[in-house]
Design a protein around this motif. Sequence first.
Motif, PDB file in Angstrom:
ATOM      1  N   LYS A   1      -2.526   1.698  -5.652  1.00  0.00           N
ATOM      2  CA  LYS A   1      -2.033   2.511  -4.554  1.00  0.00           C
ATOM      3  C   LYS A   1      -3.165   2.752  -3.555  1.00  0.00           C
ATOM      4  O   LYS A   1      -4.325   2.898  -3.935  1.00  0.00           O
ATOM      5  CB  LYS A   1      -1.498   3.848  -5.063  1.00  0.00           C
ATOM      6  N   GLN A   2      -2.764   2.858  -2.284  1.00  0.00           N
ATOM      7  CA  GLN A   2      -3.766   2.992  -1.225  1.00  0.00           C
ATOM      8  C   GLN A   2      -3.123   3.630   0.003  1.00  0.00           C
ATOM      9  O   GLN A   2      -1.933   3.450   0.262  1.00  0.00           O
ATOM     10  CB  GLN A   2      -4.308   1.611  -0.864  1.00  0.00           C
TER      11      GLN A   2
ATOM     12  N   THR B   1      -3.381   3.489   4.076  1.00  0.00           N
ATOM     13  CA  THR B   1      -3.913   2.706   5.183  1.00  0.00           C
ATOM     14  C   THR B   1      -3.558   3.402   6.493  1.00  0.00           C
ATOM     15  O   THR B   1      -2.398   3.772   6.714  1.00  0.00           O
ATOM     16  CB  THR B   1      -3.333   1.277   5.189  1.00  0.00           C
TER      17      THR B   1
ATOM     18  N   ASP C   1       1.328  -0.262  -1.792  1.00  0.00           N
ATOM     19  CA  ASP C   1       0.785  -1.033  -2.906  1.00  0.00           C
ATOM     20  C   ASP C   1       0.002  -2.209  -2.350  1.00  0.00           C
ATOM     21  O   ASP C   1       0.491  -2.934  -1.469  1.00  0.00           O
ATOM     22  CB  ASP C   1       1.913  -1.557  -3.798  1.00  0.00           C
TER      23      ASP C   1
ATOM     24  N   ASP D   1      -5.383  -5.292  -6.429  1.00  0.00           N
ATOM     25  CA  ASP D   1      -6.461  -4.549  -7.083  1.00  0.00           C
ATOM     26  C   ASP D   1      -7.816  -4.903  -6.480  1.00  0.00           C
ATOM     27  O   ASP D   1      -7.994  -5.980  -5.901  1.00  0.00           O
ATOM     28  CB  ASP D   1      -6.489  -4.871  -8.581  1.00  0.00           C
TER      29      ASP D   1
ATOM     30  N   ILE E   1      -8.821   2.096   5.733  1.00  0.00           N
ATOM     31  CA  ILE E   1      -8.598   3.001   4.607  1.00  0.00           C
ATOM     32  C   ILE E   1      -9.434   4.252   4.882  1.00  0.00           C
ATOM     33  O   ILE E   1     -10.653   4.163   5.007  1.00  0.00           O
ATOM     34  CB  ILE E   1      -9.021   2.363   3.277  1.00  0.00           C
TER      35      ILE E   1
ATOM     36  N   ASP F   1     -14.082   0.707   5.352  1.00  0.00           N
ATOM     37  CA  ASP F   1     -12.999   1.297   4.568  1.00  0.00           C
ATOM     38  C   ASP F   1     -13.510   2.383   3.626  1.00  0.00           C
ATOM     39  O   ASP F   1     -14.618   2.297   3.068  1.00  0.00           O
ATOM     40  CB  ASP F   1     -12.270   0.221   3.774  1.00  0.00           C
TER      41      ASP F   1
ATOM     42  N   TYR G   1     -12.135   5.827   0.807  1.00  0.00           N
ATOM     43  CA  TYR G   1     -11.824   6.044  -0.602  1.00  0.00           C
ATOM     44  C   TYR G   1     -10.419   6.568  -0.886  1.00  0.00           C
ATOM     45  O   TYR G   1     -10.151   7.052  -1.991  1.00  0.00           O
ATOM     46  CB  TYR G   1     -12.869   6.986  -1.204  1.00  0.00           C
TER      47      TYR G   1
ATOM     48  N   ARG H   1      -7.826   5.398  -2.130  1.00  0.00           N
ATOM     49  CA  ARG H   1      -7.279   4.300  -2.938  1.00  0.00           C
ATOM     50  C   ARG H   1      -7.665   4.507  -4.400  1.00  0.00           C
ATOM     51  O   ARG H   1      -8.549   5.311  -4.709  1.00  0.00           O
ATOM     52  CB  ARG H   1      -7.789   2.957  -2.434  1.00  0.00           C
ATOM     53  N   GLU H   2      -7.049   3.744  -5.271  1.00  0.00           N
ATOM     54  CA  GLU H   2      -7.273   3.955  -6.699  1.00  0.00           C
ATOM     55  C   GLU H   2      -8.526   3.265  -7.226  1.00  0.00           C
ATOM     56  O   GLU H   2      -9.159   3.771  -8.165  1.00  0.00           O
ATOM     57  CB  GLU H   2      -6.048   3.484  -7.493  1.00  0.00           C
TER      58      GLU H   2
ATOM     59  N   ILE I   1      -6.064  11.424  -6.777  1.00  0.00           N
ATOM     60  CA  ILE I   1      -5.755   9.995  -6.704  1.00  0.00           C
ATOM     61  C   ILE I   1      -5.382   9.531  -8.120  1.00  0.00           C
ATOM     62  O   ILE I   1      -6.242   9.252  -8.943  1.00  0.00           O
ATOM     63  CB  ILE I   1      -6.951   9.191  -6.168  1.00  0.00           C
TER      64      ILE I   1
END
Length: 337
Positions: free
Chosen positions: A2-3, A5, A19, A22, A59, A111, A113, A115-116, A335
């Motif tokens: 997950k992220q 943007t 999504d 990775d 991100i 970018d 943080y 995100r996972e 997160i």
Amino acid sequence: MKQITLQAQGGLDALKFEDVADASDPGPGEVRIRLYASSLNFHDYLVVSTPGFVKSPRIPMADGAGVIDAVGEGVTEFAPGDNVVSHFFPGWIDGADGPSSFQTTPGDGVDGYAREYVTVPAYWVTRAPRGWSHAEAATITTAGVTAWRALVVNGGLKAGDWVAVLGTGGVSIYALQLAKAMGARVVATSSSDEKLERVREMGADAVVNYRKIPEWGAEIRRLTEGRGADHVIEVGGAATLAQSITAARDNGHIALIGVLTGLGGEIPTAQLMAQQQRLQGLIVGSRRHQQDFVAALEATRIRPLIDRQFPLQDIRAAFEFQASGGHFGKIGLSIGS
């Protein structure tokens, strides 16, 4: 994974929860981190809320805390399982000369943080304080290091000093905690009597409601027996700087760390000069500053104050809460689990 943007047009409507693939395996000198928390800062809000701020999808979020998942060849400082926290200026390792732009700042020039997972060079992070939750550690990167540098690195804070903190945001609350832990005295300002009562409970020696007392700089002088504050944590900028100059003692130190009231304005330069004060702009600090700050947190047992946590997918609501000005201390992002 997950992220979040931020699309290139910018604005809170341009924040997308999605999504994506990775994070890559770490290469030589890199670490991969499972991120669990971030926290909001005014700089993050400017990035995400300003149309056209970013030129391509980005991100967001400068702050990130989590656990090292894997290390690349040659990494000796960290091992899988280590709790770490991000650093605001990845290329500023040590020394007095910091960057003058945000080109390398996560969530802005590169970018961030929200995100996972993330794979970054090992020197982009430091160890988190022992025993801290990821939510607590995520408050260090921007707000915590800024307060540390303003008071300790640049200000030379010592026991018995008077510190004036403006407002009750993340930097100001950290500054209050640091000052009290080091034996200094604190006068805090806010437009809310409820918030002023809370800072009194945290140890503030004096408080000023700037809405009720517009000439709050003179009031801070009165409260400090006519001497003025040795240090002023100036978060407002254009609309508050004149009062901060009045509030600071002759030869005092004003740390300009925020522009909440605007990006420019008039400065009473004659008064600044006559009082022989030191006005210093600063943006966060170096990796060494952060490492020293982590050591100080462990020694003093300071713990951050987090007002509210939002899940990553509710990042827009988190920023709207920040914009409302209702928070006390930090706002966090969770997160995953």
